[in-house]
Design an enzyme around this catalytic site. Structure first.
Site, short mmCIF file in Angstrom:
data_model
loop_
_atom_site.label_atom_id
_atom_site.label_comp_id
_atom_site.label_asym_id
_atom_site.label_seq_id
_atom_site.Cartn_x
_atom_site.Cartn_y
_atom_site.Cartn_z
N ASP A 13 -31.43 32.46 -41.15
CA ASP A 13 -32.23 31.81 -39.89
C ASP A 13 -32.02 33.21 -39.09
O ASP A 13 -31.02 34.07 -39.63
CB ASP A 13 -30.96 30.90 -39.08
N ASP A 15 -31.22 34.40 -35.72
CA ASP A 15 -29.99 34.41 -34.41
C ASP A 15 -29.22 33.33 -34.55
O ASP A 15 -29.25 32.30 -35.12
CB ASP A 15 -30.02 33.53 -32.99
#
Length: 259
Positions: A13, A15
């Site tokens: 991922d 953020d």
């Protein structure tokens, strides 16, 4: 936990793992540098459909992580690929930003308010009540309802703000129609990503900061999962979930030597 094969491919991922509130998370640059120097197949995944891969590549580069856009996979791209597979050359009424509209244009979709095949809801910096009203009427009249991701809120420096999942719930409440969410935790997004880098789930790991999207998606796609505590999910929240990651680490800096 059963024995797994050594990790050869990586998904992470963005953020909360690589960056947080516009700043580089220490160790993220070295982790990506290590992946590239060892020629490991990898993708950076994000449920955020606002930006194009070109935008995100420039953003990461400016923060100290030079990353070609082919290493970025967004919920907008996954949604466009899904719609292209389902109904090639279709039409859609879109609530979203350039990341989503560009992805749909690139697969040959036409954006239209006149009897579209789909209403496609994505992330946007400011949701318009007029656009939401139009979407409600189109779904009521028979348009199929697609949403890029189920995240109910998104982070801002001032605090959380409504995101795609919350607005989708509003449309569902008004129409009685549930959307099909393409992004995490739907393993569809992960499987499309695996196909993109020609990786097998048995030798791939997913790194994320959210139990309810990243870790769940990785588990359902058959990947090894790493939860970092540098983002949304905190250590005291993990036991609330009926599933666990393969490993929990403080941040991505703890995984540099695992590559």
């Amino acid at each position: 936990m059963h024995d797994r094969k050594p990790v050869e491919c990586w998904m992470t991922d963005m953020d909360g793992v690589l960056i947080r509130e516009g700043h580089l998370i220490p160790g993220a640059d070295e982790f990506i540098r290590r992946l590239r120097s060892k020629d490991r197949p990898f993708l950076v995944l994000t449920n955020n459909s606002i930006y194009t891969p070109h935008d995100l590549s420039a953003r990461l580069t400016n923060l100290g992580i030079p990353l070609p856009e082919e290493h970025i996979w967004t919920s907008a791209l996954a949604t466009a690929q899904f719609l292209d597979d389902q109904r090639p050359g279709g039409t859609a009424y879109v609530i979203g930003e350039a990341g989503l509209t560009t992805a749909l244009y690139d697969v040959g979709y036409t954006l239209s308010e006149a009897d579209p095949d789909y209403v496609v809801l994505g992330e946007t910096r400011a949701y318009s009540i007029d656009a939401i009203t139009r979407a409600i009427r189109l779904v009521t009249n028979g348009a199929r309802f697609i949403a890029t991701n189920p995240d109910a809120t998104g982070p801002t420096p001032e605090g959380p703000q409504p995101a795609c999942g919350a607005v989708a719930a509003l449309i569902t409440k008004a129409t009685g129609v549930e959307p099909y969410f393409v992004g995490k935790p739907n393993p569809l997004m992960m499987r499309e990503g695996l196909n993109k880098i020609q990786a097998h789930s048995e030798v791939t790991a997913m790194i994320g900061d959210r139990m309810d999207t990243d870790v769940l998606c990785g588990i359902e796609a058959g990947l090894e999962t790493f939860l970092v505590l540098s983002g949304v999910t905190q250590a005291d929240e993990i036991d609330r979930f009926p599933f666990r990651p393969s490993r929990i680490v403080k941040s991505i800096a703890d995984l540099v030597d695992v590559v």
